[in-house]
Design a protein around this motif. Structure first.
Motif, PDB file in Angstrom:
ATOM      1  N   ALA A   1       0.820  -1.220   0.000  1.00 37.10           N
ATOM      2  CA  ALA A   1       0.000   0.000   0.000  1.00 37.10           C
ATOM      3  C   ALA A   1       0.852   1.267   0.000  1.00 37.10           C
ATOM      4  N   ARG A   2       2.163   1.142   0.186  1.00 41.15           N
ATOM      5  CA  ARG A   2       3.047   2.321   0.082  1.00 41.15           C
ATOM      6  C   ARG A   2       3.125   2.847  -1.347  1.00 41.15           C
ATOM      7  N   VAL A   3       2.781   2.006  -2.327  1.00 41.17           N
ATOM      8  CA  VAL A   3       2.762   2.454  -3.728  1.00 41.17           C
ATOM      9  C   VAL A   3       1.599   3.439  -3.871  1.00 41.17           C
ATOM     10  N   PRO A   4       1.867   4.661  -4.332  1.00 44.58           N
ATOM     11  CA  PRO A   4       0.774   5.627  -4.462  1.00 44.58           C
ATOM     12  C   PRO A   4      -0.202   5.220  -5.561  1.00 44.58           C
ATOM     13  N   TRP A   5      -1.483   5.337  -5.253  1.00 48.49           N
ATOM     14  CA  TRP A   5      -2.513   5.004  -6.236  1.00 48.49           C
ATOM     15  C   TRP A   5      -3.679   5.951  -6.059  1.00 48.49           C
ATOM     16  N   PRO A   6      -4.145   6.630  -7.085  1.00 47.46           N
ATOM     17  CA  PRO A   6      -3.650   6.576  -8.459  1.00 47.46           C
ATOM     18  C   PRO A   6      -2.185   7.015  -8.539  1.00 47.46           C
ATOM     19  N   TYR A   7      -1.491   6.442  -9.514  1.00 49.88           N
ATOM     20  CA  TYR A   7      -0.060   6.687  -9.662  1.00 49.88           C
ATOM     21  C   TYR A   7       0.164   8.088 -10.201  1.00 49.88           C
ATOM     22  N   PRO A   8       1.002   8.894  -9.535  1.00 47.00           N
ATOM     23  CA  PRO A   8       1.208  10.277  -9.982  1.00 47.00           C
ATOM     24  C   PRO A   8       2.021  10.356 -11.276  1.00 47.00           C
ATOM     25  N   SER A   9       1.900  11.484 -11.952  1.00 49.75           N
ATOM     26  CA  SER A   9       2.589  11.666 -13.238  1.00 49.75           C
ATOM     27  C   SER A   9       4.109  11.676 -13.096  1.00 49.75           C
ATOM     28  N   ASP A  10       4.610  11.954 -11.896  1.00 46.05           N
ATOM     29  CA  ASP A  10       6.059  11.917 -11.657  1.00 46.05           C
ATOM     30  C   ASP A  10       6.455  10.686 -10.840  1.00 46.05           C
ATOM     31  N   GLY A  11       5.546   9.718 -10.716  1.00 46.77           N
ATOM     32  CA  GLY A  11       5.786   8.541  -9.888  1.00 46.77           C
ATOM     33  C   GLY A  11       7.006   7.740 -10.303  1.00 46.77           C
ATOM     34  N   ALA A  12       7.160   7.485 -11.579  1.00 43.47           N
ATOM     35  CA  ALA A  12       8.291   6.679 -12.050  1.00 43.47           C
ATOM     36  C   ALA A  12       9.606   7.412 -11.825  1.00 43.47           C
ATOM     37  N   ALA A  13       9.651   8.699 -12.125  1.00 46.85           N
ATOM     38  CA  ALA A  13      10.892   9.464 -11.944  1.00 46.85           C
ATOM     39  C   ALA A  13      11.311   9.487 -10.478  1.00 46.85           C
ATOM     40  N   THR A  14      10.350   9.707  -9.599  1.00 51.50           N
ATOM     41  CA  THR A  14      10.645   9.745  -8.167  1.00 51.50           C
ATOM     42  C   THR A  14      11.124   8.381  -7.677  1.00 51.50           C
ATOM     43  N   HIS A  15      10.421   7.338  -8.091  1.00 54.11           N
ATOM     44  CA  HIS A  15      10.774   5.993  -7.627  1.00 54.11           C
ATOM     45  C   HIS A  15      12.119   5.534  -8.195  1.00 54.11           C
ATOM     46  N   VAL A  16      12.373   5.765  -9.463  1.00 49.04           N
ATOM     47  CA  VAL A  16      13.650   5.347 -10.051  1.00 49.04           C
ATOM     48  C   VAL A  16      14.804   6.080  -9.376  1.00 49.04           C
ATOM     49  N   ALA A  17      14.644   7.353  -9.048  1.00 48.94           N
ATOM     50  CA  ALA A  17      15.702   8.088  -8.338  1.00 48.94           C
ATOM     51  C   ALA A  17      16.015   7.412  -7.003  1.00 48.94           C
ATOM     52  N   GLN A  18      14.978   6.992  -6.290  1.00 52.35           N
ATOM     53  CA  GLN A  18      15.170   6.289  -5.013  1.00 52.35           C
ATOM     54  C   GLN A  18      15.883   4.956  -5.234  1.00 52.35           C
ATOM     55  N   CYS A  19      15.469   4.214  -6.248  1.00 50.15           N
ATOM     56  CA  CYS A  19      16.095   2.925  -6.563  1.00 50.15           C
ATOM     57  C   CYS A  19      17.574   3.102  -6.897  1.00 50.15           C
ATOM     58  N   LEU A  20      17.888   4.107  -7.687  1.00 46.47           N
ATOM     59  CA  LEU A  20      19.283   4.340  -8.077  1.00 46.47           C
ATOM     60  C   LEU A  20      20.138   4.686  -6.864  1.00 46.47           C
ATOM     61  N   GLU A  21      19.577   5.424  -5.912  1.00 49.18           N
ATOM     62  CA  GLU A  21      20.313   5.715  -4.673  1.00 49.18           C
ATOM     63  C   GLU A  21      20.590   4.434  -3.898  1.00 49.18           C
ATOM     64  N   GLU A  22      19.593   3.559  -3.800  1.00 47.61           N
ATOM     65  CA  GLU A  22      19.783   2.283  -3.093  1.00 47.61           C
ATOM     66  C   GLU A  22      20.795   1.401  -3.811  1.00 47.61           C
ATOM     67  N   MET A  23      20.800   1.442  -5.140  1.00 44.31           N
ATOM     68  CA  MET A  23      21.792   0.685  -5.901  1.00 44.31           C
ATOM     69  C   MET A  23      23.192   1.248  -5.657  1.00 44.31           C
ATOM     70  N   THR A  24      23.322   2.564  -5.620  1.00 45.15           N
ATOM     71  CA  THR A  24      24.621   3.202  -5.376  1.00 45.15           C
ATOM     72  C   THR A  24      25.163   2.823  -3.997  1.00 45.15           C
ATOM     73  N   ARG A  25      24.266   2.750  -3.011  1.00 47.74           N
ATOM     74  CA  ARG A  25      24.671   2.363  -1.648  1.00 47.74           C
ATOM     75  C   ARG A  25      24.826   0.845  -1.516  1.00 47.74           C
ATOM     76  N   ARG A  26      24.561   0.099  -2.599  1.00 47.11           N
ATOM     77  CA  ARG A  26      24.660  -1.365  -2.640  1.00 47.11           C
ATOM     78  C   ARG A  26      23.725  -2.034  -1.630  1.00 47.11           C
ATOM     79  N   GLU A  27      22.531  -1.452  -1.481  1.00 47.94           N
ATOM     80  CA  GLU A  27      21.511  -2.004  -0.584  1.00 47.94           C
ATOM     81  C   GLU A  27      20.570  -2.959  -1.306  1.00 47.94           C
ATOM     82  N   LYS A  28      20.295  -2.689  -2.573  1.00 45.80           N
ATOM     83  CA  LYS A  28      19.381  -3.505  -3.359  1.00 45.80           C
ATOM     84  C   LYS A  28      19.874  -3.588  -4.793  1.00 45.80           C
TER      85      LYS A  28
END
Length: 190
Positions: free
Chosen positions: A44-71
């Motif tokens: 349920a943490r996934v926003p719904w309806p999905y916002p128009s900037d949802g992918a950009a915001t989420h991918v930025a978070q994912c890339l940070e976690e990848m940089t920190r070698r967390e996921k």
């Protein structure tokens, strides 16, 4: 298992290229992800309806976690079109609490072809063979029978049923344990 992960590697299967998620995937995610068939059984943490900037915001978070070698986050792509994301699969170490270490989604246009099973097998191989992890905790919403079937095919054992908040509302969350020795035992000899 809380040690840092290696950089997300390129992985391949017979039909798929699993490449590290990148900013170039934002348009495809924004186009493919906000579909009820994709999001209804996600947290349920996934926003719904999905916002128009949802992918950009989420991918930025994912890339940070990848940089920190967390996921590790992989874009699932067909081998003949490795630039076009059709889904995503993720992997992270056991934190000892959440009992979940892998997540995935696939555009409904590509479901029912065994592609997610293929991607899950390759990421599981990475976890067990290349990283040497002893187990994977996995979970899915109980009504998400297709996701549960992938876990069963991999040799996971159902360990728990717990209430959980999904995008679609409160459902039971099935918690599975896949042990390396069980997964290796069901693989054909090479």
């Amino acid at each position: 298992m809380t040690a840092a992960l290696p950089a997300t590697p390129l992985l391949e299967t017979r039909r798929l290229t699993l490449r590290p998620l990148s900013r170039q995937d934002v348009p495809a995610i924004q186009r493919r992800f906000p579909q009820w068939e994709v999001v209804r059984y996600l947290t349920a943490r996934v926003p719904w309806p999905y916002p128009s900037d949802g992918a950009a915001t989420h991918v930025a978070q994912c890339l940070e976690e990848m940089t920190r070698r967390e996921k590790c986050y992989w874009a699932i792509c067909l081998r003949h079109d490795p630039g076009e994301l059709i889904g995503r699969i993720d992997l992270w170490p056991d934190d000892g609490k959440s009992r979940d270490q892998r997540g995935f989604w696939l555009d409904p246009e590509f479901q029912g072809q065994g592609l997610m099973t293929e991607a899950a097998e390759r990421v599981t191989e990475f976890a067990f063979v290349e990283l040497g992890w002893p187990h994977l905790w996995l979970s899915n919403a109980e009504p998400n029978v297709a996701s549960g079937r992938i876990k069963e095919k991999q040799g996971a054992h159902l360990k728990d049923r717990l209430p959980f908040a999904f995008v679609c509302g409160e459902e039971m969350r099935l918690v599975w344990l896949l042990r390396r020795e069980d997964w290796l035992a069901r693989r054909p000899a090479t």
